[in-house]
Design a protein around this motif. Structure first.
Motif, short mmCIF file in Angstrom:
data_model
loop_
_atom_site.label_atom_id
_atom_site.label_comp_id
_atom_site.label_asym_id
_atom_site.label_seq_id
_atom_site.Cartn_x
_atom_site.Cartn_y
_atom_site.Cartn_z
N VAL A 93 0.86 -1.19 0.00
CA VAL A 93 0.00 0.00 0.00
C VAL A 93 0.90 1.24 0.00
N MET A 94 0.48 2.22 -0.79
CA MET A 94 1.30 3.42 -1.02
C MET A 94 0.61 4.65 -0.43
N MET A 95 1.37 5.41 0.35
CA MET A 95 0.81 6.53 1.11
C MET A 95 0.75 7.84 0.33
N GLY A 96 1.02 7.79 -0.96
CA GLY A 96 0.92 8.99 -1.78
C GLY A 96 2.26 9.65 -2.02
N ASP A 97 2.25 10.69 -2.90
CA ASP A 97 3.48 11.24 -3.48
C ASP A 97 4.22 10.11 -4.18
N ASN A 98 3.45 9.48 -5.04
CA ASN A 98 3.94 8.32 -5.79
C ASN A 98 4.85 8.74 -6.93
N LEU A 99 4.62 9.95 -7.44
CA LEU A 99 5.43 10.48 -8.54
C LEU A 99 5.68 11.97 -8.26
N TYR A 100 6.87 12.32 -7.87
CA TYR A 100 7.21 13.74 -7.69
C TYR A 100 7.51 14.37 -9.05
N SER A 129 -2.54 5.54 -2.90
CA SER A 129 -3.41 6.67 -2.56
C SER A 129 -2.72 7.92 -3.11
N LEU A 130 -3.45 9.02 -3.16
CA LEU A 130 -2.92 10.22 -3.81
C LEU A 130 -2.36 11.20 -2.79
N GLY A 131 -1.14 11.69 -3.05
CA GLY A 131 -0.55 12.74 -2.24
C GLY A 131 -0.67 14.09 -2.92
N ASN A 132 -0.10 15.11 -2.30
CA ASN A 132 -0.22 16.46 -2.87
C ASN A 132 0.63 16.63 -4.13
N HIS A 133 1.53 15.68 -4.39
CA HIS A 133 2.33 15.75 -5.62
C HIS A 133 1.75 14.89 -6.74
N GLU A 142 -2.27 1.32 -14.51
CA GLU A 142 -2.49 -0.12 -14.34
C GLU A 142 -1.88 -0.68 -13.04
N TYR A 143 -0.69 -0.20 -12.67
CA TYR A 143 -0.01 -0.80 -11.51
C TYR A 143 -0.40 -0.17 -10.18
N PHE A 144 -1.23 0.86 -10.22
CA PHE A 144 -1.65 1.46 -8.94
C PHE A 144 -2.98 0.87 -8.45
N ASN A 145 -3.65 0.09 -9.30
CA ASN A 145 -4.85 -0.66 -8.88
C ASN A 145 -5.91 0.19 -8.18
N MET A 146 -6.12 1.40 -8.70
CA MET A 146 -7.10 2.30 -8.09
C MET A 146 -8.46 2.21 -8.80
N ASN A 147 -8.49 1.44 -9.88
CA ASN A 147 -9.74 1.23 -10.62
C ASN A 147 -10.41 2.53 -11.06
N GLY A 148 -9.61 3.53 -11.36
CA GLY A 148 -10.16 4.80 -11.84
C GLY A 148 -10.77 5.65 -10.74
N LYS A 149 -10.50 5.32 -9.48
CA LYS A 149 -11.14 6.04 -8.37
C LYS A 149 -10.11 6.74 -7.49
N GLU A 150 -10.45 7.93 -7.02
CA GLU A 150 -9.55 8.67 -6.13
C GLU A 150 -9.58 8.10 -4.71
N TYR A 151 -10.67 7.45 -4.37
CA TYR A 151 -10.75 6.76 -3.07
C TYR A 151 -11.50 5.46 -3.31
N TYR A 152 -11.06 4.41 -2.60
CA TYR A 152 -11.60 3.09 -2.90
C TYR A 152 -11.36 2.15 -1.73
N HIS A 153 -11.86 0.94 -1.89
CA HIS A 153 -11.89 -0.01 -0.79
C HIS A 153 -11.61 -1.39 -1.36
N TYR A 162 -9.00 0.76 3.23
CA TYR A 162 -9.65 1.96 2.69
C TYR A 162 -8.57 2.94 2.26
N ALA A 163 -8.49 3.20 0.96
CA ALA A 163 -7.58 4.23 0.45
C ALA A 163 -8.38 5.52 0.31
N LEU A 164 -7.99 6.54 1.04
CA LEU A 164 -8.72 7.82 1.00
C LEU A 164 -7.90 8.87 0.27
N ASN A 165 -8.58 9.89 -0.23
CA ASN A 165 -7.90 11.02 -0.86
C ASN A 165 -7.92 12.19 0.13
#
Lengths: 310, 204
Positions: A93-100, A129-133, A142-153, A162-165
């Protein structure tokens, strides 16, 4: 008459389930293996493991603030790969700021795919999940498995994730979150997102506005553990209202010496180097181990499920 | 042959439905309560201002939907190349469809004033301090050329919208988001980061 009794009995049971009181929020962190789980893999001296590696357990890694493509991000990933050899986790699970910085195809490759390719090759699934960057369109990657959603379960075994934005905690997200929590019967509920409701960071620190909005939901619906990033270090917060909060924002960036000395929030902190977490849930016990870029174990322990009086 | 239901069964079924409804209402209580607490006091005139603003945003959504129908759609497992192609096509088409868009068309003076007044009145002094610390953080605030119908600049970095403040602003559909750049409040298209409009001096 017998039919009437049966109907009444079913209705009574339904009422008991529907109006069941909130669970007791008592918990403890213990060192070592408190689950009594069968340990199936010996720890190697080169890769010291405090986790039980029990049959049928839910295993995952936690990384935050990673997407730099730096040498240090690669070094953290290399240690993760080593640990995957003795602790075969299938989820990160990724806490965001996945790509600076910029987010061209070359950036996705350099800041994510190249770094974690050995784990991707082992079919490890990353959930971001999405960070400020981060751009919202990362949700389609494809590799972030978010299914097109900013928040998901999603769920794995007896654990709900629960991944929240936390960049944008609007009414729609709050309503979705409460709806999902209200019907969730999982033993463990783990939330992950970018901004920490509790943190001893000198730079950012606790996000109080976010905390005031989401904490009542965590408490009411029995969220067990909250994983965050944003502050570039590791911190385990003293339980707050029975909930365990972790900051794990040093997967690719470090803010050395940034944890406030003597912070009343800190149970354990590490801001001398980059780090990641490994977690294993075995029935009512959640085991965690925190490992630095150089392979040193900087924290470990066991959290017993707060919902169940163990 | 159909037998009439016994009164006892009917009564207990009604009771069950009532308990179920009460339970559902109780489950909803947390978010509803949070929203209620954060919702600003709104006069009749304010309601009309907010509705007119939301109607203008709804008009924008119609334009957006027409553009979206003509550009590549992103699957939930897209490659970075597919994301880039779809983003670029969308931005170009959306800008063309909104050619002539001007500052203040969505944030008209009345709604801009409503937002300024509301934030000044509704946020406590502690909350205002928190908001300023978040929004005016030098490290996360990047220089942004404020030009309507131009994309938010690359490398894109956004300041988090303070959660309590966000609940006080007029609600937006998921396709449009508020964002701060310094003391300026932007309206951005979620999928393209196109600046749809902005209002200055929007920080209490």
């Amino acid at each position: 008459m017998r039919g009437l009794r049966l109907v009444l009995a079913i209705q009574f049971l339904a009422i008991c389930v529907l109006v069941a009181p909130a669970y007791a929020q008592t918990a403890k962190v213990a060192k070592g293996n408190a689950s009594g789980a069968k340990v199936s893999q010996p720890a190697s001296p080169a890769v010291p493991l405090t986790l039980p590696v029990a049959d049928g357990s839910v295993r995952f890694a936690v990384i935050g603030d990673t997407g730099t493509a730096s040498k240090q991000q690669h070094e953290v990933a290399d240690v993760m790969v080593k640990y995957h050899g003795v602790f075969p986790f299938d989820t990160v699970v990724m806490m965001g700021d996945n790509l600076y910085g910029s987010e061209t195809p070359a950036d996705y490759k350099a800041k994510f795919q190249d770094v974690y390719q050995p784990l991707l090759d082992e079919k490890v699934k990353f959930y971001a999940s999405l960070g400020n960057h981060d751009q919202p369109n990362e949700r389609y990657y494809e590799y972030f498995n978010m299914n097109g959603k900013e928040y998901y379960h999603f769920t794995k075994g007896n654990v709900a994730f629960y991944a929240l934005n936390s960049n944008y905690m609007d009414k729609a997200q709050l309503k979705w979150f409460e709806d999902e929590l209200a019907k969730d019967t999982s033993d463990w509920k783990i939330c992950f997102f970018h901004h920490p409701p509790y943190s001893s960071g000198s730079k950012h620190g606790s996000d109080k506005q976010l905390r005031e909005i989401v904490e009542p939901l965590f408490v009411k619906y029995g969220v067990n553990v909250v994983l965050t990033g944003h502050d570039h270090f590791y911190e385990r917060i003293k339980p707050q209202k029975g909930i365990y909060y972790f900051v794990s924002g040093a997967g690719g960036k470090l803010r050395e010496g940034n944890v406030k000395a003597g912070s009343a929030l800190t149970e354990k902190a590490y801001d001398a180097d980059m780090s990641f977490m490994l977690i294993e849930v075995v029935k009512d016990a959640l085991h965690f181990q925190v490992i630095s870029r150089t392979g040193e174990t900087v924290d470990s322990g066991v959290i017993m499920n707060q919902k169940k009086k163990v | 042959m159909i037998q009439p239901a016994k009164p006892g069964i009917v009564a207990s079924t009604v009771l069950l439905i009532a308990v179920f409804s009460i339970s559902r209402a109780a489950q909803k209580k947390v978010v509803d309560q949070i929203i209620k607490e954060e919702q600003p006091a709104v006069s009749a005139a304010d309601k009309a201002t907010i509705k007119a603003f939301q109607d203008r945003v709804a008009q924008y959504l119609k334009v957006r939907a027409e553009v979206k129908a003509k550009v590549p759609k992103l699957a939930k497992d897209s490659t970075p190349e597919q994301i880039q192609v779809a983003e670029n096509a969308y931005v170009v088409s959306l800008r063309a469809a909104r050619a002539g868009a001007r500052q203040g068309a969505l944030f008209t003076p009345d709604v801009a004033q409503y937002i300024r007044t509301t934030l000044k009145r509704e946020l406590s002094s502690t909350e205002k301090k928190d908001v300023r610390e978040t929004v005016l953080d030098k490290e996360t605030t990047i220089p942004v050329a404020l030009k309507v119908n131009y994309p938010y600049p690359d490398p894109k970095e956004f300041v988090e919208m303070p959660a309590k403040l966000l609940l006080k602003l007029p609600e937006l559909p998921k396709e449009v988001k508020y964002r701060y750049v310094g003391r300026t409040l932007l309206l951005l298209d979620t999928d393209s980061n196109l600046i749809l409009d902005y209002m200055v001096d929007a920080l209490a």
